[in-house]
Design a protein around this motif. Structure first.
Motif, PDB file in Angstrom:
ATOM      1  N   VAL A  61       0.848  -1.194   0.000  1.00 12.54           N
ATOM      2  CA  VAL A  61       0.000   0.000   0.000  1.00 12.54           C
ATOM      3  C   VAL A  61       0.884   1.245   0.000  1.00 12.54           C
ATOM      4  O   VAL A  61       1.745   1.413   0.872  1.00 12.54           O
ATOM      5  N   ASP A  65      -8.539   4.297   3.414  1.00 11.73           N
ATOM      6  CA  ASP A  65      -9.671   3.457   3.797  1.00 11.73           C
ATOM      7  C   ASP A  65      -9.138   2.153   4.393  1.00 11.73           C
ATOM      8  O   ASP A  65      -8.484   1.365   3.697  1.00 11.73           O
ATOM      9  N   SER A  66      -9.415   1.925   5.666  1.00  9.73           N
ATOM     10  CA  SER A  66      -8.837   0.772   6.358  1.00  9.73           C
ATOM     11  C   SER A  66      -9.300  -0.562   5.777  1.00  9.73           C
ATOM     12  O   SER A  66      -8.540  -1.536   5.780  1.00  9.73           O
ATOM     13  N   ILE A  67     -10.525  -0.624   5.295  1.00  6.53           N
ATOM     14  CA  ILE A  67     -11.014  -1.870   4.687  1.00  6.53           C
ATOM     15  C   ILE A  67     -10.270  -2.140   3.389  1.00  6.53           C
ATOM     16  O   ILE A  67      -9.856  -3.281   3.113  1.00  6.53           O
ATOM     17  N   GLN A  68     -10.055  -1.095   2.589  1.00  9.60           N
ATOM     18  CA  GLN A  68      -9.336  -1.273   1.334  1.00  9.60           C
ATOM     19  C   GLN A  68      -7.880  -1.641   1.581  1.00  9.60           C
ATOM     20  O   GLN A  68      -7.306  -2.479   0.878  1.00  9.60           O
ATOM     21  N   VAL A  69      -7.282  -1.035   2.603  1.00  9.87           N
ATOM     22  CA  VAL A  69      -5.904  -1.382   2.978  1.00  9.87           C
ATOM     23  C   VAL A  69      -5.825  -2.859   3.357  1.00  9.87           C
ATOM     24  O   VAL A  69      -4.930  -3.587   2.919  1.00  9.87           O
ATOM     25  N   SER A  70      -6.802  -3.297   4.147  1.00 10.21           N
ATOM     26  CA  SER A  70      -6.846  -4.695   4.570  1.00 10.21           C
ATOM     27  C   SER A  70      -6.973  -5.625   3.363  1.00 10.21           C
ATOM     28  O   SER A  70      -6.290  -6.651   3.277  1.00 10.21           O
ATOM     29  N   ARG A  71      -7.828  -5.266   2.437  1.00 11.60           N
ATOM     30  CA  ARG A  71      -8.011  -6.094   1.230  1.00 11.60           C
ATOM     31  C   ARG A  71      -6.734  -6.162   0.396  1.00 11.60           C
ATOM     32  O   ARG A  71      -6.387  -7.211  -0.154  1.00 11.60           O
ATOM     33  N   THR A  72      -6.043  -5.038   0.308  1.00 13.57           N
ATOM     34  CA  THR A  72      -4.807  -5.009  -0.476  1.00 13.57           C
ATOM     35  C   THR A  72      -3.759  -5.933   0.121  1.00 13.57           C
ATOM     36  O   THR A  72      -3.107  -6.707  -0.583  1.00 13.57           O
TER      37      THR A  72
END
Length: 203
Positions: free
Chosen positions: A37, A162-169
């Motif tokens: 990220v 976006d913490s959810i997007q970071v997690s998905r990445t």
């Protein structure tokens, strides 16, 4: 007979070279980029110039993440981080529940605005998850910020990423199936509770 023997030796050498190249390529291919990220604020424990780097992917609401921090991490800190042989960082994931997102957002802001206190607050939240009945509530977070005399507005603001997007990445890039997950120098540790495995991956 000698000609055949020479042929067998040459073929053996060629096969050995092919196997070695395949092994090296396979080893190389298992290494992952531990910073998938861009524009993240990263905080390391230990010597940032150390040859070894460890990434701990966790969820604040994960029981086994707390177990690892309490049982395994102190040994790693004593044997490697405190000896300037390892730089260690964490990555909060959003897997378990609403508190996961809440604390992942806070985690981002702590790394950006409260770097000096990050390690202590991270550890306190992890430990409190196992014992504090008020854990995860708005009051708990406000009290935590107050204890460390930090800026409420900054720490409770919407984080840069976006913490959810970071997690998905991270999930996709590092093939994270569960938390906790541990990477050392780009290699996933199969059993992060096994100190022998961890030792073997450290240079």
């Amino acid at each position: 007979m000698k000609k055949h023997r020479f042929t067998f030796i040459v073929v053996g050498v060629i096969i050995g070279a092919i196997v070695l190249i395949a092994f090296l390529n396979a080893t190389k291919s298992t290494k992952k980029n531990m910073e998938p990220v861009e524009n993240q604020t990263l905080i390391y424990q230990g010597n940032e110039n150390a040859d070894n780097e460890m990434l701990f992917l966790f969820d604040y609401a994960c029981h086994w993440c707390s177990v690892w921090i309490n049982d395994i991490f102190p040994i790693i800190k004593s044997d490697y981080i405190d000896q300037d042989e390892l730089k260690f960082r964490t990555q909060a994931m959003v897997y378990v529940n609403d508190s996961s997102l809440q604390f992942a957002n806070l985690d981002q802001n702590l790394k950006k605005y409260a770097q000096a206190d990050y390690d202590h607050i991270f550890y306190q939240i992890i430990v409190d998850a196992e014992s504090e009945p008020n854990w995860g509530s708005e009051q708990y977070i406000n009290d935590l910020i107050e204890i460390y005399q930090l800026d409420h507005e900054l720490l409770l603001a919407e984080p840069d990423l976006d913490s959810i997007q970071v997690s998905r990445t991270y999930t996709r890039a590092l093939e994270v199936d569960v938390v906790p997950t541990l990477y050392i120098n780009g290699i996933k540790v199969e059993d992060l509770y096994d100190l022998n495995q961890i030792d073997k991956l450290l240079k």
